[in-house]
Design a protein around this motif. Structure first.
Motif, PDB file in Angstrom:
ATOM      1  N   PRO A   7       0.824  -1.204   0.000  1.00 21.04           N
ATOM      2  CA  PRO A   7       0.000   0.000   0.000  1.00 21.04           C
ATOM      3  C   PRO A   7       0.864   1.262   0.000  1.00 21.04           C
ATOM      4  N   GLU A   8       0.367   2.298  -0.654  1.00 22.65           N
ATOM      5  CA  GLU A   8       1.086   3.569  -0.707  1.00 22.65           C
ATOM      6  C   GLU A   8       1.109   4.208   0.683  1.00 22.65           C
ATOM      7  N   PRO A   9       2.268   4.724   1.126  1.00 18.61           N
ATOM      8  CA  PRO A   9       2.352   5.324   2.458  1.00 18.61           C
ATOM      9  C   PRO A   9       1.568   6.639   2.535  1.00 18.61           C
ATOM     10  N   SER A  10       1.112   6.969   3.719  1.00 22.61           N
ATOM     11  CA  SER A  10       0.344   8.187   3.943  1.00 22.61           C
ATOM     12  C   SER A  10       1.241   9.423   3.852  1.00 22.61           C
ATOM     13  N   PRO A  11       0.777  10.470   3.189  1.00 14.73           N
ATOM     14  CA  PRO A  11       1.545  11.717   3.144  1.00 14.73           C
ATOM     15  C   PRO A  11       1.730  12.352   4.520  1.00 14.73           C
ATOM     16  N   ARG A  12       0.903  11.941   5.479  1.00 10.12           N
ATOM     17  CA  ARG A  12       1.016  12.495   6.840  1.00 10.12           C
ATOM     18  C   ARG A  12       2.322  12.122   7.521  1.00 10.12           C
ATOM     19  N   ASN A  13       3.001  11.078   7.024  1.00  9.04           N
ATOM     20  CA  ASN A  13       4.263  10.632   7.632  1.00  9.04           C
ATOM     21  C   ASN A  13       5.477  11.400   7.126  1.00  9.04           C
ATOM     22  N   LEU A  20      13.715  12.697  10.988  1.00  5.34           N
ATOM     23  CA  LEU A  20      13.619  11.257  10.708  1.00  5.34           C
ATOM     24  C   LEU A  20      13.986  10.455  11.944  1.00  5.34           C
ATOM     25  N   ARG A  21      13.261   9.413  12.201  1.00 10.81           N
ATOM     26  CA  ARG A  21      13.520   8.534  13.344  1.00 10.81           C
ATOM     27  C   ARG A  21      13.823   7.121  12.847  1.00 10.81           C
ATOM     28  N   GLU A  22      14.220   6.273  13.764  1.00 11.60           N
ATOM     29  CA  GLU A  22      14.483   4.871  13.455  1.00 11.60           C
ATOM     30  C   GLU A  22      13.238   4.244  12.827  1.00 11.60           C
ATOM     31  N   ARG A  23      13.468   3.400  11.802  1.00 11.25           N
ATOM     32  CA  ARG A  23      12.419   2.666  11.100  1.00 11.25           C
ATOM     33  C   ARG A  23      11.440   3.561  10.357  1.00 11.25           C
ATOM     34  N   GLN A  24      11.922   4.751   9.901  1.00  6.83           N
ATOM     35  CA  GLN A  24      11.144   5.608   9.009  1.00  6.83           C
ATOM     36  C   GLN A  24      11.801   5.592   7.636  1.00  6.83           C
ATOM     37  N   CYS A  25      10.984   5.583   6.586  1.00  8.82           N
ATOM     38  CA  CYS A  25      11.444   5.503   5.209  1.00  8.82           C
ATOM     39  C   CYS A  25      12.298   6.708   4.826  1.00  8.82           C
ATOM     40  N   ARG A  26      13.464   6.416   4.231  1.00  9.16           N
ATOM     41  CA  ARG A  26      14.406   7.461   3.828  1.00  9.16           C
ATOM     42  C   ARG A  26      14.275   7.820   2.347  1.00  9.16           C
ATOM     43  N   TYR A  27      13.206   7.439   1.692  1.00  9.62           N
ATOM     44  CA  TYR A  27      12.998   7.774   0.285  1.00  9.62           C
ATOM     45  C   TYR A  27      12.715   9.278   0.179  1.00  9.62           C
ATOM     46  N   VAL A  28      13.487   9.971  -0.656  1.00 10.61           N
ATOM     47  CA  VAL A  28      13.310  11.414  -0.816  1.00 10.61           C
ATOM     48  C   VAL A  28      12.109  11.676  -1.722  1.00 10.61           C
ATOM     49  N   ILE A  29      11.122  12.363  -1.188  1.00 17.95           N
ATOM     50  CA  ILE A  29       9.903  12.703  -1.921  1.00 17.95           C
ATOM     51  C   ILE A  29      10.113  13.992  -2.708  1.00 17.95           C
ATOM     52  N   SER A  30      10.755  14.970  -2.070  1.00 13.91           N
ATOM     53  CA  SER A  30      10.962  16.268  -2.702  1.00 13.91           C
ATOM     54  C   SER A  30      12.255  16.881  -2.185  1.00 13.91           C
ATOM     55  N   ASP A  31      13.047  17.423  -3.101  1.00 14.57           N
ATOM     56  CA  ASP A  31      14.241  18.148  -2.673  1.00 14.57           C
ATOM     57  C   ASP A  31      14.321  19.489  -3.391  1.00 14.57           C
ATOM     58  N   GLY A  32      13.182  19.986  -3.850  1.00 13.05           N
ATOM     59  CA  GLY A  32      13.138  21.233  -4.587  1.00 13.05           C
ATOM     60  C   GLY A  32      13.109  22.479  -3.712  1.00 13.05           C
ATOM     61  N   GLY A  33      12.766  22.331  -2.457  1.00 14.60           N
ATOM     62  CA  GLY A  33      12.685  23.479  -1.565  1.00 14.60           C
ATOM     63  C   GLY A  33      13.977  23.698  -0.822  1.00 14.60           C
ATOM     64  N   SER A  34      13.860  24.314   0.336  1.00 14.31           N
ATOM     65  CA  SER A  34      15.051  24.620   1.131  1.00 14.31           C
ATOM     66  C   SER A  34      15.627  23.376   1.813  1.00 14.31           C
TER      67      SER A  34
END
Length: 78
Positions: A7-13, A20-34
Motif C-alpha cells: 500500500p502507498e504510504p500516507s503523506p502524513r508521515n 527522521l527517526r528509526e524505522r522511518q522511510c528514507r525515500y526522498v519525496i521532494s528536494d526542490g525546496g530549502s
C-alpha cells in the motif's frame, strides 16, 4: 505465489532529515525546496525504505540480457 503490491504510504508521515527517526522511510519525496522531504513511512527490519518505495527502488532482472546487481538493473555494456 504472485507478489502483492504494497500500500502507498500516507503523506502524513512525510518529514525532514532532522526529524527522521528509526524505522522511518528514507525515500526522498521532494528536494526542490530549502530542505529535502522524506517519505517517513514505516520500514521493515533491515530496510531503509517502506514496502511501497522498496518496490520502486528494487526491480527484478529482465530476461533481455541486462546484468543485475544487488537488486538494481545495470545497463548492458557493449
Amino acid at each position: 505465489m504472485p507478489e502483492t503490491e504494497a500500500p502507498e504510504p500516507s503523506p502524513r508521515n512525510r518529514t525532514t532529515l532532522l526529524k527522521l527517526r528509526e524505522r522511518q522511510c528514507r525515500y526522498v519525496i521532494s528536494d526542490g525546496g530549502s530542505e529535502a522531504i522524506f517519505c517517513g513511512g514505516r520500514t521493515q527490519e533491515g530496510s531503509s525504505w517502506c514496502p511501497w518505495h522498496r518496490q520502486v527502488v528494487y526491480t527484478k532482472p529482465s530476461s533481455s540480457g541486462a546484468k543485475a546487481g544487488r537488486g538494481f538493473i545495470l545497463p548492458k555494456l557493449s
